[in-house]
Design a protein around this motif. Sequence first.
Motif, PDB file in Angstrom:
ATOM      1  N   LYS A  97       0.832  -1.204   0.000  1.00  0.00           N
ATOM      2  CA  LYS A  97       0.000   0.000   0.000  1.00  0.00           C
ATOM      3  C   LYS A  97       0.867   1.254   0.000  1.00  0.00           C
ATOM      4  CE  LYS A  97      -4.186   0.768   1.655  1.00  0.00           C
ATOM      5  NZ  LYS A  97      -5.311   0.639   2.525  1.00  0.00           N
ATOM      6  N   PHE A  98       1.924   1.249   0.805  1.00  0.00           N
ATOM      7  CA  PHE A  98       2.839   2.389   0.863  1.00  0.00           C
ATOM      8  C   PHE A  98       3.494   2.617  -0.496  1.00  0.00           C
ATOM      9  CE2 PHE A  98       7.164   4.025   1.577  1.00  0.00           C
ATOM     10  CZ  PHE A  98       6.845   5.244   2.157  1.00  0.00           C
ATOM     11  N   LYS A  99       3.926   1.533  -1.131  1.00  0.00           N
ATOM     12  CA  LYS A  99       4.590   1.628  -2.430  1.00  0.00           C
ATOM     13  C   LYS A  99       3.617   2.118  -3.507  1.00  0.00           C
ATOM     14  CE  LYS A  99       7.573  -1.016  -5.492  1.00  0.00           C
ATOM     15  NZ  LYS A  99       8.182  -2.300  -5.756  1.00  0.00           N
ATOM     16  N   SER A 100       2.375   1.636  -3.488  1.00  0.00           N
ATOM     17  CA  SER A 100       1.409   2.068  -4.501  1.00  0.00           C
ATOM     18  C   SER A 100       1.016   3.528  -4.286  1.00  0.00           C
ATOM     19  CB  SER A 100       0.176   1.175  -4.502  1.00  0.00           C
ATOM     20  OG  SER A 100      -0.590   1.376  -3.338  1.00  0.00           O
ATOM     21  N   ASN A 101       0.938   3.990  -3.048  1.00  0.00           N
ATOM     22  CA  ASN A 101       0.634   5.393  -2.783  1.00  0.00           C
ATOM     23  C   ASN A 101       1.776   6.300  -3.206  1.00  0.00           C
ATOM     24  OD1 ASN A 101      -1.900   4.852  -1.775  1.00  0.00           O
ATOM     25  ND2 ASN A 101      -1.238   4.876   0.367  1.00  0.00           N
ATOM     26  N   ALA A 102       2.993   5.835  -3.088  1.00  0.00           N
ATOM     27  CA  ALA A 102       4.156   6.643  -3.451  1.00  0.00           C
ATOM     28  C   ALA A 102       4.281   6.806  -4.960  1.00  0.00           C
ATOM     29  CB  ALA A 102       5.429   6.019  -2.890  1.00  0.00           C
ATOM     30  N   THR A 103       3.737   5.877  -5.733  1.00  0.00           N
ATOM     31  CA  THR A 103       3.885   5.954  -7.193  1.00  0.00           C
ATOM     32  C   THR A 103       2.677   6.565  -7.889  1.00  0.00           C
ATOM     33  OG1 THR A 103       3.043   3.699  -7.440  1.00  0.00           O
ATOM     34  CG2 THR A 103       5.436   3.972  -7.276  1.00  0.00           C
ATOM     35  N   GLU A 104       1.596   6.872  -7.137  1.00  0.00           N
ATOM     36  CA  GLU A 104       0.418   7.482  -7.754  1.00  0.00           C
ATOM     37  C   GLU A 104       0.706   8.936  -8.095  1.00  0.00           C
ATOM     38  OE1 GLU A 104      -2.997   7.074  -5.280  1.00  0.00           O
ATOM     39  OE2 GLU A 104      -3.003   4.901  -5.419  1.00  0.00           O
ATOM     40  N   ASP A 107      -3.153  14.331  -7.239  1.00  0.00           N
ATOM     41  CA  ASP A 107      -4.536  14.559  -7.629  1.00  0.00           C
ATOM     42  C   ASP A 107      -4.668  15.933  -8.276  1.00  0.00           C
ATOM     43  OD1 ASP A 107      -7.213  14.305  -7.950  1.00  0.00           O
ATOM     44  OD2 ASP A 107      -7.733  14.574  -5.839  1.00  0.00           O
TER      45      ASP A 107
END
Length: 113
Positions: A97-104, A107
């Motif tokens: 989850k941390f990794k996916s949030n860092a690559t988004e 907004d």
Amino acid sequence: LEQAVPVVPTNAWIATSLVSWAVLGLIVGAIAKAIHPGPDPGGVIGTMVIGLVGAVLGGSIGSLVGIGGVAGFDLKSLGLAVLGALILLLGFRVLRKFKSNATEPPDRAQGDS
């Protein structure tokens, strides 16, 4: 005093031990995934690895807190191994989850109109 004779493991003993650990890993991984289902590295091998690493982690935690480690197919060892596998799964999910949030991407709906 009698002197202890060192025991040299045979190939059959080593093979039996490896199969036993693989079976334990598969059982523990399956139990941990059933308790905490979700998107994890899948398949039989992934489940087995989660169970084996969980057994090592659970045994280490058990030894640190003074209740012993994973030493066979008893209820305490199974519980420690499942606890370790659950901690491993939780850590994997937090990291994912941390990794996916860092690559988004940021907004754009907050004022770029």
